[in-house]
Enzyme design. Structure first.
Site, mmCIF file in Angstrom:
data_model
loop_
_atom_site.group_PDB
_atom_site.id
_atom_site.type_symbol
_atom_site.label_atom_id
_atom_site.label_comp_id
_atom_site.label_asym_id
_atom_site.label_seq_id
_atom_site.Cartn_x
_atom_site.Cartn_y
_atom_site.Cartn_z
ATOM 1 N N ASP A 111 0.793 -1.228 0.000
ATOM 2 C CA ASP A 111 0.000 0.000 0.000
ATOM 3 C C ASP A 111 0.828 1.281 0.000
ATOM 4 O O ASP A 111 0.300 2.358 0.269
ATOM 5 C CB ASP A 111 -0.947 0.012 1.197
ATOM 6 C CG ASP A 111 -0.213 -0.009 2.537
ATOM 7 O OD1 ASP A 111 0.993 -0.305 2.534
ATOM 8 O OD2 ASP A 111 -0.843 0.250 3.571
ATOM 9 N N GLU A 112 2.116 1.199 -0.309
ATOM 10 C CA GLU A 112 2.917 2.428 -0.336
ATOM 11 C C GLU A 112 4.057 2.319 -1.325
ATOM 12 O O GLU A 112 4.561 1.235 -1.627
ATOM 13 C CB GLU A 112 3.454 2.770 1.056
ATOM 14 C CG GLU A 112 4.420 1.772 1.623
ATOM 15 C CD GLU A 112 4.994 2.200 2.963
ATOM 16 O OE1 GLU A 112 5.352 3.384 3.110
ATOM 17 O OE2 GLU A 112 5.103 1.337 3.842
#
Length: 392
Positions: A111-112
């Protein structure tokens, strides 16, 4: 020229992705707006909290704690089991979208990621405007939000993205470190875990600023090489590059949520003109030609439809893209009010293929070529909105 690095982080990724999927499947409840967590299941009450909503945070529920403890804090807590296949799909789609802004991306978790925007900022008025467009495009395209941190290195960009959430853009340039980062608790510094924080607190180092001003020899005597690393981080020092995977750019596109629903074909096609102009500009920036185009419509009912078609010739010409985007729109639109429109290109190549030319693809005159170049230079200097083509 200073580097320009963005850190992009999905806000409560697992919970957000589950919430978006539930809404797409007809749920009337947004998990992000109620006390809810991802982790375990209602029947067993086992497992740990993998993600939490902001309302759940109000009950002091924390990521990583046992689900049973979270239920003690709020017995009516909604628990949703994780769906890792779904999360992987959303992660992949997010990264592919981000690569249409800059292909230099280092994904560090599901998610990053870090994005090197150094070579692409010339197309925007300033870094905050660019980051805001990225953030808004993610929200408008997928329905979930991200934070974007901006700086000259990865460490400070990551620290910036952890400031106030959700759906925010924050800067943390070196000159801002004393005011924005040094007052924070030392445990908030990247790479300072519980053990390191306990050691630092014994040394009466309570803030990141305390750490930044500490004698590095004392830190190394207690923490060896890790002491030097976190001292450098406390001073905003990080020279590590964004290590992008070697992969080809697969597509370039853009979408926008309308301030008012479009109710006529003419209104919708005005929006398509601007989108095609922006997509063509990005194709030129990346030195790419598109062989496929797709048009996307999201109705006011939140129903999504899209259609794609092969282009007769690869192109980066805005008028050509607009022509075929409109053909696809006419095939798709059912007459209902439109909330969002999108145009995307794929099957990219750097070289034109031998083609049989049609009347639509007649060579441009020298005057048209010069006009295109002049318009492109104006967009590079003043932004995409400074000039637009009048398409037929």
């Amino acid at each position: 020229m200073d580097r320009l690095i963005f850190h992009i982080d999905v806000n409560s990724a697992y919970l957000s992705w589950s919430a978006v999927e539930n809404l797409k499947n007809g749920s009337s409840v947004d998990l992000r707006e109620i006390p809810a967590i991802i982790g375990g299941d209602m029947a067993s009450r086992h497992g740990i909290v993998l993600a939490k909503s902001i309302p759940a945070k109000a009950y002091k529920i924390t990521t990583g704690e046992p689900v049973a403890h979270a239920l003690q804090k709020y017995p009516k807590l909604v628990i949703v089991p994780p769906n890792h296949q779904l999360y992987s799909e959303y992660s992949h789609r997010l990264m592919e979208l981000l690569k249409t802004f800059s292909p230099i991306i280092e994904q560090v978790s599901i998610d990053e990621c870090y994005m090197d925007f150094t070579d692409y900022i010339k197309d925007y008025p300033d870094p905050v405007t660019a980051a805001t467009q990225i953030k808004d495009t993610v929200r408008n395209t997928f329905g979930f939000t991200v934070n974007v941190g901006i700086s000259n290195n990865k460490l400070l960009a990551k620290m910036a993205s952890d400031f106030q959430k959700p759906d925010k853009v924050h800067t943390l340039f070196p000159k801002e470190v004393p005011g924005k980062m040094w007052p924070l608790p030392v445990r908030d510094l990247f790479m300072v875990g519980k053990s390191a924080a306990a050691t630092l607190e014994k040394l009466e180092i309570l803030t990141i600023g305390d750490l930044a001003h500490m004698d590095i020899a004392i830190l190394e005597s207690h923490m060896k090489s890790h002491g030097r690393l976190i001292w450098e981080f406390a001073n905003g020092i990080d020279d590590s590059p964004v290590q992008a995977e070697e992969s080809e750019l697969k597509g370039v596109g853009n979408s926008t949520t309308l301030s008012r629903d479009a109710e006529t074909s003419a209104d919708a096609k005005k929006v398509l003109r601007g989108l095609c102009d922006q997509v063509a500009s990005r194709l030129k920036k990346y030195g790419q030609l598109a062989g496929m185009i797709s048009t996307e419509i999201k109705y006011a009912t939140f129903t999504n439809v899209s259609h794609q078609r092969q282009l007769p010739n690869v192109t980066d010409d805005a008028a050509t893209l607009y022509h075929y985007a409109c053909l696809l729109f006419d095939e798709l639109w059912n007459g209902e009010p439109i909330r969002l429109l999108g145009v995307r290109t794929s099957k990219l190549t750097t070289e034109p293929e031998p083609i049989q030319m049609s009347l639509f693809d007649l060579p441009k005159t020298q005057r048209e070529i010069k006009a295109d170049k002049a318009a492109e230079e104006l967009r590079k200097r003043f932004g995409d909105e400074v000039i637009k083509k009048g398409f037929p």
